[in-house]
Design a protein around this motif. Structure first.
Motif, PDB file in Angstrom:
ATOM      1  N   ASP A 129      62.509  78.345 -17.066  1.00  0.00           N
ATOM      2  CA  ASP A 129      61.631  79.424 -17.515  1.00  0.00           C
ATOM      3  C   ASP A 129      60.809  78.875 -18.673  1.00  0.00           C
ATOM      4  O   ASP A 129      61.345  78.572 -19.744  1.00  0.00           O
ATOM      5  CB  ASP A 129      62.461  80.633 -17.965  1.00  0.00           C
ATOM      6  N   ARG A 130      59.496  78.735 -18.468  1.00  0.00           N
ATOM      7  CA  ARG A 130      58.657  78.146 -19.515  1.00  0.00           C
ATOM      8  C   ARG A 130      58.513  79.065 -20.727  1.00  0.00           C
ATOM      9  O   ARG A 130      58.002  78.650 -21.767  1.00  0.00           O
ATOM     10  CB  ARG A 130      57.293  77.773 -18.940  1.00  0.00           C
ATOM     11  N   PHE A 131      58.976  80.306 -20.617  1.00  0.00           N
ATOM     12  CA  PHE A 131      59.015  81.153 -21.807  1.00  0.00           C
ATOM     13  C   PHE A 131      60.004  80.593 -22.837  1.00  0.00           C
ATOM     14  O   PHE A 131      59.907  80.924 -24.026  1.00  0.00           O
ATOM     15  CB  PHE A 131      59.402  82.586 -21.441  1.00  0.00           C
ATOM     16  N   ALA A 152      53.590  85.053 -39.162  1.00  0.00           N
ATOM     17  CA  ALA A 152      54.967  85.049 -38.659  1.00  0.00           C
ATOM     18  C   ALA A 152      55.398  86.443 -38.227  1.00  0.00           C
ATOM     19  O   ALA A 152      56.077  86.613 -37.207  1.00  0.00           O
ATOM     20  CB  ALA A 152      55.918  84.509 -39.721  1.00  0.00           C
ATOM     21  N   LEU A 153      55.012  87.461 -38.977  1.00  0.00           N
ATOM     22  CA  LEU A 153      55.390  88.831 -38.639  1.00  0.00           C
ATOM     23  C   LEU A 153      54.757  89.276 -37.322  1.00  0.00           C
ATOM     24  O   LEU A 153      55.403  89.921 -36.490  1.00  0.00           O
ATOM     25  CB  LEU A 153      54.983  89.776 -39.769  1.00  0.00           C
ATOM     26  N   VAL A 154      53.497  88.930 -37.126  1.00  0.00           N
ATOM     27  CA  VAL A 154      52.802  89.338 -35.909  1.00  0.00           C
ATOM     28  C   VAL A 154      53.364  88.613 -34.682  1.00  0.00           C
ATOM     29  O   VAL A 154      53.327  89.144 -33.569  1.00  0.00           O
ATOM     30  CB  VAL A 154      51.287  89.093 -36.061  1.00  0.00           C
ATOM     31  N   LEU A 155      53.904  87.418 -34.883  1.00  0.00           N
ATOM     32  CA  LEU A 155      54.506  86.677 -33.763  1.00  0.00           C
ATOM     33  C   LEU A 155      55.798  87.317 -33.250  1.00  0.00           C
ATOM     34  O   LEU A 155      56.269  86.967 -32.163  1.00  0.00           O
ATOM     35  CB  LEU A 155      54.794  85.234 -34.176  1.00  0.00           C
ATOM     36  N   THR A 156      56.373  88.245 -34.003  1.00  0.00           N
ATOM     37  CA  THR A 156      57.627  88.862 -33.573  1.00  0.00           C
ATOM     38  C   THR A 156      57.457  89.620 -32.264  1.00  0.00           C
ATOM     39  O   THR A 156      58.345  89.608 -31.403  1.00  0.00           O
ATOM     40  CB  THR A 156      58.165  89.803 -34.669  1.00  0.00           C
ATOM     41  N   GLY A 157      56.323  90.287 -32.065  1.00  0.00           N
ATOM     42  CA  GLY A 157      56.079  90.998 -30.813  1.00  0.00           C
ATOM     43  C   GLY A 157      56.051  90.066 -29.612  1.00  0.00           C
ATOM     44  O   GLY A 157      56.781  90.281 -28.626  1.00  0.00           O
ATOM     45  N   PRO A 158      55.218  89.009 -29.633  1.00  0.00           N
ATOM     46  CA  PRO A 158      55.247  88.046 -28.521  1.00  0.00           C
ATOM     47  C   PRO A 158      56.609  87.401 -28.319  1.00  0.00           C
ATOM     48  O   PRO A 158      56.982  87.071 -27.186  1.00  0.00           O
ATOM     49  CB  PRO A 158      54.200  87.008 -28.939  1.00  0.00           C
ATOM     50  N   LEU A 159      57.374  87.224 -29.402  1.00  0.00           N
ATOM     51  CA  LEU A 159      58.713  86.659 -29.258  1.00  0.00           C
ATOM     52  C   LEU A 159      59.606  87.591 -28.439  1.00  0.00           C
ATOM     53  O   LEU A 159      60.414  87.134 -27.617  1.00  0.00           O
ATOM     54  CB  LEU A 159      59.329  86.409 -30.635  1.00  0.00           C
ATOM     55  N   LEU A 160      59.464  88.892 -28.633  1.00  0.00           N
ATOM     56  CA  LEU A 160      60.231  89.853 -27.834  1.00  0.00           C
ATOM     57  C   LEU A 160      59.891  89.722 -26.353  1.00  0.00           C
ATOM     58  O   LEU A 160      60.763  89.846 -25.484  1.00  0.00           O
ATOM     59  CB  LEU A 160      59.965  91.278 -28.314  1.00  0.00           C
ATOM     60  N   TRP A 195      62.457  88.869 -23.393  1.00  0.00           N
ATOM     61  CA  TRP A 195      62.536  89.684 -22.175  1.00  0.00           C
ATOM     62  C   TRP A 195      62.666  88.787 -20.951  1.00  0.00           C
ATOM     63  O   TRP A 195      63.504  89.017 -20.070  1.00  0.00           O
ATOM     64  CB  TRP A 195      61.286  90.552 -22.072  1.00  0.00           C
ATOM     65  N   SER A 196      61.850  87.752 -20.884  1.00  0.00           N
ATOM     66  CA  SER A 196      61.882  86.856 -19.730  1.00  0.00           C
ATOM     67  C   SER A 196      63.176  86.048 -19.683  1.00  0.00           C
ATOM     68  O   SER A 196      63.818  85.943 -18.629  1.00  0.00           O
ATOM     69  CB  SER A 196      60.678  85.916 -19.767  1.00  0.00           C
ATOM     70  N   LEU A 197      63.587  85.481 -20.825  1.00  0.00           N
ATOM     71  CA  LEU A 197      64.774  84.623 -20.851  1.00  0.00           C
ATOM     72  C   LEU A 197      66.051  85.399 -20.531  1.00  0.00           C
ATOM     73  O   LEU A 197      67.016  84.827 -20.008  1.00  0.00           O
ATOM     74  CB  LEU A 197      64.904  83.967 -22.222  1.00  0.00           C
TER      75      LEU A 197
END
Length: 527
Positions: free
Chosen positions: A304-306, A336-344, A348-350
């Protein structure tokens, strides 16, 4: 569910920004003016064909947007008349510029959500990614202003959207364009605030050598374009960044060493501990990636490339914390704070193979809980801004203290102070035009050294003394929010100086001489 759902969270965040702005106007209040008026006057310099001189971030795209807003508001007006109009109606320009910024934020969040949906084929991870600006009170508070922070929200969203085609296991003909767009997004972020450069690690695990060259080459070229208007002033930035890097304290202060080994580790821990959602995301990702790689080695989990994206995001978040810990202001954590959403979205994928039966229900619950938790937080923050505004606008110094000198110290809610401080960052270009627009009983006392000038008592570009002010007006009232700085400076000018009164007004403090806080005059002592 319809793709129209991708507009829900972006529009909600844009609405939050408009509501909070209404609660915190005018922009010249003490908790707003740094750096709103700096960027306004440096944008005005660009309108005049001059290089901006407040380039410490460097923040050039923000100043260019303000310049474009000014030209859009005065399309057929001469440059000189435009300058005069902006100085008379500065707040209108700032309102228009922030309105444009809010719309750009909404569009960038929508594009990020659309890109995540395209990479995953699902709406839920797209919505998780779009929670990015809602997971910390810092983000909306600082995204309100014409400053680098809202542009960092945009740059992060564009960067995440750009790399989504690289998530696919094979090149579908879009990888070259994705690498190029990632370079442009990186350049935008760096041109707004230089520590955004550490986010450059985010795409590295997703690109091969060819795409890395595209990413780096396009990014370098785009950066030159984004900062081009400020290049004539570049020596200012070089001097500033040199002092920042080579001294251990905040903003180039402290000992001449890169970090203070006694203070720096504590600052790093404090930054992580103060940002719950970001830190939980980092810890959760480390645990999930550990499980992912173990299962991959056993052949129990497909690639999974995520996982690569998640590793890049966590590395970027950690590097942001490490890069700002010398001057650990919370708003420097914006990327860093804004990256938390994409990290979620990556989590989700992993997690799909690990919880196949409850996966959708679990992440749907996470989404609902996160949004529900932030609604009262946003309401609380809006009430806080409204309360500050009510406190600071409650006292009209001109009406309560007629005839007395008004001395504004760091940092005061007064438009003349906002202009004076902003003009110092514009190399004093507009003071001569501003002086006739304000009463001649208003003065500015810079009780701190600033980037481009030293402390001192002045009226526009003219130094003045406290004794001369008191002789001229007979009474004086000081206003500002760093009250501890005032008495030492007053005693330095007039040994043994004692104020007649002091009153606290929320975030700001008044001191008086020759008059009481209620406006009544103090009788002159007869020898």
């Amino acid at each position: 569910m319809s793709r129209a759902a991708l507009w829900l969270l972006p529009l909600a965040f844009v609405a939050v920004l408009f509501v909070m702005r209404a609660s915190s106007l005018p922009f010249w209040q003490s908790f707003n003016l740094d750096p709103d008026y700096y960027y306004l006057l440096n944008g005005l310099r660009i309108v005049e064909g001059l290089a901006p001189t407040d380039i410490s971030h460097p923040g050039t795209p923000v100043q260019v947007l303000i310049a474009a807003t000014i030209k859009a508001l005065h399309p057929l007006t001469s440059t000189e008349a435009t300058v005069d109009a902006v100085l008379r109606d500065a707040e209108d320009v700032l309102v228009a510029a922030t309105s444009v910024i809010y719309v750009l934020i909404g569009l960038s969040l929508w594009w990020m959500g659309r890109a995540v949906w395209g990479a995953t084929g699902a709406l839920l991870p797209a919505l998780l990614a779009q929670t990015a600006p809602l997971l910390s009170r810092i983000v909306p508070k600082f995204a309100l202003h014409p400053k680098p922070e809202p542009f960092l929200v945009i740059a992060v969203a564009l960067l995440v959207a750009a790399v989504m085609p690289l998530i696919r296991p094979r090149d579908d003909g879009k990888w070259d364009r994705a690498a190029a767009l990632a370079g442009v997004a990186m350049a935008l972020g760096i041109a707004c605030k230089v520590h955004f450069a550490v986010l450059g690690v985010l795409p590295l695990l997703l690109v091969d050598r060819r795409r890395f060259l595209i990413y780096a080459g396009v990014g370098a070229a785009a950066l030159v374009v984004f900062v081009a208007p400020a290049l004539p002033s570049w020596s200012i930035w070089v001097d500033w960044i040199g002092r920042m890097v080579m001294h251990s304290g905040a903003y180039g202060e402290g000992a001449a060493t890169v970090i203070d080994t006694g203070r720096y580790p504590r600052a790093v821990l404090k930054l992580f501990s103060s940002k719950l959602f970001m830190s939980l995301g980092v810890v959760g990702t480390v645990l999930l990636l550990t499980a992912y790689f173990r299962l991959r080695r056993r052949g129990l989990m497909e690639q999974d490339r995520f996982a690569r994206l998640a590793a890049g995001i966590v590395a970027a978040q950690v590097l942001v914390v490490l890069s700002v810990a010398k001057q650990p202001a919370a708003h420097y954590l914006m990327p860093a704070l804004v990256l938390t959403g994409p990290l979620l979205a990556a989590l989700w994928s992993l997690s799909r193979p690990l919880m196949p039966h409850i996966h959708t229900r679990f992440w749907g619950t996470v989404l609902v809980v996160l949004v529900a938790l932030q609604i009262p937080q946003m309401a609380k923050q809006n009430a806080e801004l409204r309360g500050w505004t009510e406190e600071q606008m409650a006292i009209d110094l001109g009406a309560r203290f007629p005839g007395c000198a008004k001395i504004y110290y760091d940092a005061a809610s007064a438009q003349s102070y906002a202009f004076q401080r902003g003009d110092m960052n514009a190399q004093g270009r507009y003071s001569a035009k501003l002086a006739p627009l304000f009463p001649n009983d208003e003065y500015t006392w810079f009780t701190n050294d600033h980037t481009y000038w030293k402390n001192g008592l002045m009226q526009w570009l003219k130094p003045v003394t406290l004794a001369d002010i008191l002789d001229r007006h007979g009474c004086a009232v000081w206003r500002g929010n760093q009250h501890w700085t005032v008495a030492p400076y007053a005693n330095r000018q007039i040994p043994g100086f004692v104020f007649d009164d002091r009153c606290d007004m929320g975030e700001e403090t008044l001191f008086t001489k020759g008059v009481k806080c209620d406006g009544s005059r103090v009788p002159v002592a007869v020898p």
